[in-house]
Design a protein around this motif. Structure first.
Motif, PDB file in Angstrom:
ATOM      1  N   GLU A  43      -4.946  -2.218  20.383  1.00 11.35           N
ATOM      2  CA  GLU A  43      -5.425  -3.141  21.413  1.00 11.35           C
ATOM      3  C   GLU A  43      -6.806  -3.677  21.039  1.00 11.35           C
ATOM      4  O   GLU A  43      -7.138  -4.842  21.313  1.00 11.35           O
ATOM      5  CB  GLU A  43      -5.478  -2.449  22.783  1.00 11.35           C
ATOM      6  N   PHE A  44      -7.624  -2.840  20.419  1.00 12.39           N
ATOM      7  CA  PHE A  44      -8.950  -3.267  19.963  1.00 12.39           C
ATOM      8  C   PHE A  44      -8.840  -4.088  18.680  1.00 12.39           C
ATOM      9  O   PHE A  44      -9.460  -5.145  18.548  1.00 12.39           O
ATOM     10  CB  PHE A  44      -9.848  -2.052  19.715  1.00 12.39           C
ATOM     11  N   ALA A  45      -8.042  -3.593  17.737  1.00 13.96           N
ATOM     12  CA  ALA A  45      -7.999  -4.200  16.413  1.00 13.96           C
ATOM     13  C   ALA A  45      -7.502  -5.639  16.446  1.00 13.96           C
ATOM     14  O   ALA A  45      -8.079  -6.517  15.791  1.00 13.96           O
ATOM     15  CB  ALA A  45      -7.117  -3.355  15.487  1.00 13.96           C
ATOM     16  N   VAL A  97     -12.197  -6.280  18.147  1.00 13.86           N
ATOM     17  CA  VAL A  97     -13.238  -5.496  18.825  1.00 13.86           C
ATOM     18  C   VAL A  97     -13.510  -4.244  17.998  1.00 13.86           C
ATOM     19  O   VAL A  97     -12.614  -3.411  17.796  1.00 13.86           O
ATOM     20  CB  VAL A  97     -12.805  -5.119  20.256  1.00 13.86           C
ATOM     21  N   ASN A  98     -14.741  -4.094  17.526  1.00 11.43           N
ATOM     22  CA  ASN A  98     -15.104  -2.980  16.663  1.00 11.43           C
ATOM     23  C   ASN A  98     -15.429  -1.728  17.485  1.00 11.43           C
ATOM     24  O   ASN A  98     -16.124  -1.798  18.502  1.00 11.43           O
ATOM     25  CB  ASN A  98     -16.333  -3.352  15.822  1.00 11.43           C
ATOM     26  N   LEU A  99     -14.906  -0.581  17.033  1.00 13.08           N
ATOM     27  CA  LEU A  99     -15.200   0.685  17.696  1.00 13.08           C
ATOM     28  C   LEU A  99     -16.449   1.316  17.105  1.00 13.08           C
ATOM     29  O   LEU A  99     -16.671   1.277  15.893  1.00 13.08           O
ATOM     30  CB  LEU A  99     -14.024   1.652  17.552  1.00 13.08           C
ATOM     31  N   MET A 100     -17.265   1.913  17.969  1.00 14.75           N
ATOM     32  CA  MET A 100     -18.494   2.573  17.541  1.00 14.75           C
ATOM     33  C   MET A 100     -18.422   4.078  17.743  1.00 14.75           C
ATOM     34  O   MET A 100     -19.179   4.825  17.126  1.00 14.75           O
ATOM     35  CB  MET A 100     -19.677   1.999  18.319  1.00 14.75           C
ATOM     36  N   LEU A 101     -17.558   4.536  18.624  1.00 15.56           N
ATOM     37  CA  LEU A 101     -17.360   5.966  18.851  1.00 15.56           C
ATOM     38  C   LEU A 101     -15.945   6.177  19.356  1.00 15.56           C
ATOM     39  O   LEU A 101     -15.452   5.423  20.195  1.00 15.56           O
ATOM     40  CB  LEU A 101     -18.372   6.509  19.868  1.00 15.56           C
TER      41      LEU A 101
END
Length: 312
Positions: A215-217, A221-225
């Motif tokens: 869903e982010f990729a 949308v970049n994940l930070m944690l």
């Protein structure tokens, strides 16, 4: 609501030092609390406007007590974050020598940051955890332990002396702190923001986590944690705490959250707030097709299709 901020106390913690970097603390009463849960519960009970607590360090990752408190109970929201460089001093009562130190104490999050130093300089010392680093200093003052790992600034407050300073196993170690309050409208986006959520899967199946992260990729949308935490409902049952770049008002972030809400058992929004690192002003460009302009254009295209306006 009282004009006060609760924080992990007692006086002399790294948390207090980080909190005092916020300009608004000049007009707030600062309330030291015995633990992270106590600080957050003060907000839930209406005894404090906000709570300031540690949530992550660069050596061990997420601070589980804080994450678990935000995952469970009455919802709270993150409004600010602060990064603080961390180095410890070994605080002792006057006259204590290094060879006299047989017992040491500090907050559990400190141990991984000084483990190698202890192995080299105090290999036989017994470690016991304290509620906070400053509380460890207080316990040394009372004679219950020989030494405490804490900020050098805490020495005078507790009548101790720094036997060693600048202690850290990792260069440039930092701890991230967050200001947490009751849910309300997030602050306006700055262009350098972070969004935090907790998600629960509907069921455990092959590729389940990949589907959630997708869903982010697909929206750039970049994940930070990303950290898993047990739900307490049995072995293998986990929820996932996530920090992602961007603000909920960004279309790509909002659509990511909508996708998670459709596919997950539960989603808890923990806030969108400014990033603390100065370098964040140059946030990487989103992937092609994931800018707000492109999301708006795509929505308008679908609307024209629905209206029979024969878009190109």
């Amino acid at each position: 609501m009282p004009a006060s901020y609760a924080y992990l106390g007692p006086e002399g913690t790294f948390t207090e030092v980080a909190l005092r970097t916020l300009p608004e603390t000049a007009t707030r009463e600062l309330l030291p609390m015995v633990s992270v849960p106590a600080a957050l519960d003060a907000v839930r009970a209406g005894e404090a406007e906000a709570a300031f607590v540690p949530i992550e360090n660069s050596v061990e990752g997420g601070i589980t007590t804080t994450l678990d408190e935000l995952v469970a109970g009455e919802p709270l929201m993150i409004y600010r974050e602060v990064l603080l460089s961390i180095a410890f001093a070994l605080l002792v009562r006057p006259g204590t020598r290094l060879e006299d130190v047989k017992t040491v104490t500090a907050h559990p999050a400190a141990q991984p940051q000084v483990r190698n130093w202890m192995k080299a300089h105090l290999p036989d010392a017994l470690w016991e955890s304290a509620a906070s680093n400053a509380d460890g200093a207080r316990l040394v003052q009372e004679g219950r332990y020989d030494a405490a790992f804490a900020g050098e600034f805490a020495a005078a407050r507790y009548g101790l002396v720094p036997l060693e300073t600048g202690i850290h196993d990792a260069e440039n170690a930092q701890t991230r702190f967050v200001l947490v309050g009751r849910p309300a409208r997030p602050a306006a986006p700055t262009g350098a923001d972070k969004t935090s959520v907790v998600i629960w899967q509907r069921d455990d199946h092959p590729g389940g986590l990949r589907d959630l992260l997708g869903e982010f990729a697909v929206r750039g949308v970049n994940l930070m944690l990303l950290q898993s935490r047990p739900t307490g409902e049995g072995i293998g049952n986990y929820c996932f705490a996530i920090d992602a770049e961007g603000h909920i008002s960004d279309r790509r972030v909002a659509e990511t959250l909508m996708g998670l809400k459709r596919s997950c058992l539960k989603v808890r929004f923990l806030g969108s707030y400014p990033r603390a690192d100065a370098a964040s002003k140059a946030v990487r460009a989103p992937l092609a097709g994931t800018s707000d302009t492109e999301f708006v254009a795509a929505a308008e295209w679908v609307a024209r299709c629905q209206d029979g306006r024969f878009p190109a």
